[in-house]
Design a protein around this motif. Structure first.
Motif, PDB file in Angstrom:
ATOM      1  N   HIS A  81       0.825  -1.203   0.000  1.00 58.40           N
ATOM      2  CA  HIS A  81       0.000   0.000   0.000  1.00 58.40           C
ATOM      3  C   HIS A  81       0.860   1.254   0.000  1.00 58.40           C
ATOM      4  O   HIS A  81       1.936   1.303   0.595  1.00 58.40           O
ATOM      5  CB  HIS A  81      -0.884   0.018   1.247  1.00 58.40           C
ATOM      6  CG  HIS A  81      -1.479   1.360   1.522  1.00 58.40           C
ATOM      7  ND1 HIS A  81      -2.605   1.829   0.870  1.00 58.40           N
ATOM      8  CD2 HIS A  81      -1.083   2.346   2.365  1.00 58.40           C
ATOM      9  CE1 HIS A  81      -2.875   3.039   1.314  1.00 58.40           C
ATOM     10  NE2 HIS A  81      -1.975   3.382   2.217  1.00 58.40           N
ATOM     11  N   SER A  82       0.345   2.303  -0.663  1.00 56.38           N
ATOM     12  CA  SER A  82       0.913   3.643  -0.552  1.00 56.38           C
ATOM     13  C   SER A  82      -0.197   4.652  -0.794  1.00 56.38           C
ATOM     14  O   SER A  82      -1.102   4.411  -1.610  1.00 56.38           O
ATOM     15  CB  SER A  82       2.028   3.863  -1.573  1.00 56.38           C
ATOM     16  OG  SER A  82       2.459   5.221  -1.560  1.00 56.38           O
ATOM     17  N   PHE A  83      -0.145   5.788  -0.080  1.00 56.72           N
ATOM     18  CA  PHE A  83      -1.082   6.869  -0.354  1.00 56.72           C
ATOM     19  C   PHE A  83      -0.684   7.645  -1.611  1.00 56.72           C
ATOM     20  O   PHE A  83      -1.432   8.518  -2.054  1.00 56.72           O
ATOM     21  CB  PHE A  83      -1.163   7.809   0.847  1.00 56.72           C
ATOM     22  CG  PHE A  83      -1.838   7.204   2.051  1.00 56.72           C
ATOM     23  CD1 PHE A  83      -3.126   6.710   1.960  1.00 56.72           C
ATOM     24  CD2 PHE A  83      -1.181   7.130   3.270  1.00 56.72           C
ATOM     25  CE1 PHE A  83      -3.766   6.160   3.063  1.00 56.72           C
ATOM     26  CE2 PHE A  83      -1.809   6.583   4.380  1.00 56.72           C
ATOM     27  CZ  PHE A  83      -3.105   6.093   4.279  1.00 56.72           C
ATOM     28  N   HIS A  84       0.504   7.343  -2.152  1.00 54.97           N
ATOM     29  CA  HIS A  84       0.945   7.915  -3.431  1.00 54.97           C
ATOM     30  C   HIS A  84       1.232   6.758  -4.389  1.00 54.97           C
ATOM     31  O   HIS A  84       2.382   6.534  -4.786  1.00 54.97           O
ATOM     32  CB  HIS A  84       2.204   8.775  -3.236  1.00 54.97           C
ATOM     33  CG  HIS A  84       2.038   9.898  -2.276  1.00 54.97           C
ATOM     34  ND1 HIS A  84       1.302  11.029  -2.567  1.00 54.97           N
ATOM     35  CD2 HIS A  84       2.510  10.085  -1.009  1.00 54.97           C
ATOM     36  CE1 HIS A  84       1.336  11.852  -1.530  1.00 54.97           C
ATOM     37  NE2 HIS A  84       2.053  11.298  -0.582  1.00 54.97           N
ATOM     38  N   PRO A  85       0.211   6.003  -4.779  1.00 50.91           N
ATOM     39  CA  PRO A  85       0.447   4.772  -5.536  1.00 50.91           C
ATOM     40  C   PRO A  85       0.998   5.038  -6.933  1.00 50.91           C
ATOM     41  O   PRO A  85       0.693   6.049  -7.560  1.00 50.91           O
ATOM     42  CB  PRO A  85      -0.946   4.142  -5.612  1.00 50.91           C
ATOM     43  CG  PRO A  85      -1.879   5.313  -5.575  1.00 50.91           C
ATOM     44  CD  PRO A  85      -1.232   6.282  -4.611  1.00 50.91           C
ATOM     45  N   ASP A 110      -2.975   1.988  -3.685  1.00 51.65           N
ATOM     46  CA  ASP A 110      -3.687   2.491  -2.510  1.00 51.65           C
ATOM     47  C   ASP A 110      -4.745   1.442  -2.190  1.00 51.65           C
ATOM     48  O   ASP A 110      -5.634   1.182  -3.002  1.00 51.65           O
ATOM     49  CB  ASP A 110      -4.332   3.843  -2.825  1.00 51.65           C
ATOM     50  CG  ASP A 110      -4.919   4.524  -1.598  1.00 51.65           C
ATOM     51  OD1 ASP A 110      -5.516   3.814  -0.768  1.00 51.65           O
ATOM     52  OD2 ASP A 110      -4.799   5.756  -1.480  1.00 51.65           O
ATOM     53  N   CYS A 128       0.940  13.807   2.508  1.00 54.49           N
ATOM     54  CA  CYS A 128      -0.398  13.227   2.542  1.00 54.49           C
ATOM     55  C   CYS A 128      -0.933  13.266   3.963  1.00 54.49           C
ATOM     56  O   CYS A 128      -0.293  12.744   4.874  1.00 54.49           O
ATOM     57  CB  CYS A 128      -0.387  11.795   2.016  1.00 54.49           C
ATOM     58  SG  CYS A 128      -2.029  11.027   1.996  1.00 54.49           S
ATOM     59  N   VAL A 133      -6.873   3.838   6.106  1.00 56.42           N
ATOM     60  CA  VAL A 133      -7.602   3.409   4.913  1.00 56.42           C
ATOM     61  C   VAL A 133      -8.984   2.934   5.353  1.00 56.42           C
ATOM     62  O   VAL A 133      -9.106   2.161   6.310  1.00 56.42           O
ATOM     63  CB  VAL A 133      -6.854   2.284   4.183  1.00 56.42           C
ATOM     64  CG1 VAL A 133      -7.638   1.831   2.954  1.00 56.42           C
ATOM     65  CG2 VAL A 133      -5.461   2.741   3.770  1.00 56.42           C
ATOM     66  N   TRP A 145      -8.557  10.155  -8.080  1.00 49.82           N
ATOM     67  CA  TRP A 145      -8.028   8.993  -8.795  1.00 49.82           C
ATOM     68  C   TRP A 145      -8.431   9.021 -10.261  1.00 49.82           C
ATOM     69  O   TRP A 145      -7.637   8.658 -11.136  1.00 49.82           O
ATOM     70  CB  TRP A 145      -8.477   7.715  -8.096  1.00 49.82           C
ATOM     71  CG  TRP A 145      -7.860   7.556  -6.736  1.00 49.82           C
ATOM     72  CD1 TRP A 145      -6.696   8.124  -6.292  1.00 49.82           C
ATOM     73  CD2 TRP A 145      -8.365   6.801  -5.638  1.00 49.82           C
ATOM     74  NE1 TRP A 145      -6.441   7.753  -4.982  1.00 49.82           N
ATOM     75  CE2 TRP A 145      -7.447   6.956  -4.548  1.00 49.82           C
ATOM     76  CE3 TRP A 145      -9.499   6.010  -5.446  1.00 49.82           C
ATOM     77  CZ2 TRP A 145      -7.636   6.338  -3.319  1.00 49.82           C
ATOM     78  CZ3 TRP A 145      -9.692   5.402  -4.205  1.00 49.82           C
ATOM     79  CH2 TRP A 145      -8.766   5.558  -3.157  1.00 49.82           C
TER      80      TRP A 145
END
Length: 207
Positions: A81-85, A110, A128, A133, A145
């Motif tokens: 996971h990443s908030f900046h996928p 994300d 961020c 999540v 997105w």
């Protein structure tokens, strides 16, 4: 199926393993496509399994718009996971790179895309404000997105697509029409699964 120019690497004890590009994967590239080997479980099938199997599925599956559990057979299950996928899921059965992924860079999603069952906390990331999540993130962040997906869809026909043969022909036709400006892409909101509308009660933790 995951893009061929990827590999699993150990990151550290806290994170474990992740998936990394072994060469440049340009924006607009399909990085993962759902294929015949990916296993799909209905909710009742999952709940009928022994706890040890349920735990595996809860850790590695995502849920599609019908609420079915999808267990990827290959290294896709190690994508973190990443908030900046680097990649975003689409309504067309694949994930797409929303920016150039350089050789050695981690491939990330994300997890808010994936109809998780219960909220979970994440490590903060620079730039961020999100640290958690939620199951309905796809509804709240769909406009952002979709904004990131638009130029990726526009680039789809301009870059090499090793996984194009796995994308359904009707989706390829839609992508071509999107690139020509004939139709607008469907919003990522259409990937949302509403358990209440389906009469389901979620009560398991998903990581």
């Amino acid at each position: 199926m995951l893009h061929p120019d990827t590999e699993v690497r150990f990151i550290n004890k806290n994170i474990g393993h992740g998936v990394f590009a072994t060469r440049l994967i340009p924006r607009g590239t399909a990085v993962w496509v759902m294929d015949r080997f990916d296993r799909v479980f209905r909710e009742e099938e999952v709940r009928a399994l022994e706890p040890v199997y349920q735990e595996i599925l809860e850790k590695y599956c995502f849920r599609d718009r019908q609420g079915r559990w999808v267990f990827c057979w290959d290294n896709t299950r190690f994508i973190n996971h990443s908030f900046h996928p680097t990649c975003i899921t689409t309504p067309y059965g694949f994930e797409i790179a929303v920016r150039d992924i350089l050789s050695g860079q981690e491939i990330t999603n994300d997890y808010g895309f994936f109809n998780i069952i219960e909220p979970f906390d994440c490590l903060p990331e620079p730039g961020c404000p999100r640290t958690r999540v939620f199951p309905d993130d796809i509804l709240r962040f769909a406009p952002e997105w979709d904004r990131q997906l638009a130029p990726a869809f526009a680039a789809f026909a301009l870059v090499e697509q090793p996984l194009a043969g796995l994308i359904k022909p009707e989706f390829l036709d839609t992508l071509a029409r999107i690139a020509r400006g004939e139709v607008q892409p469907a919003s990522i909101r259409t990937c949302y699964f509403d358990p209440a509308a389906a009469g389901q009660t979620d009560g398991q933790t998903h990581a």
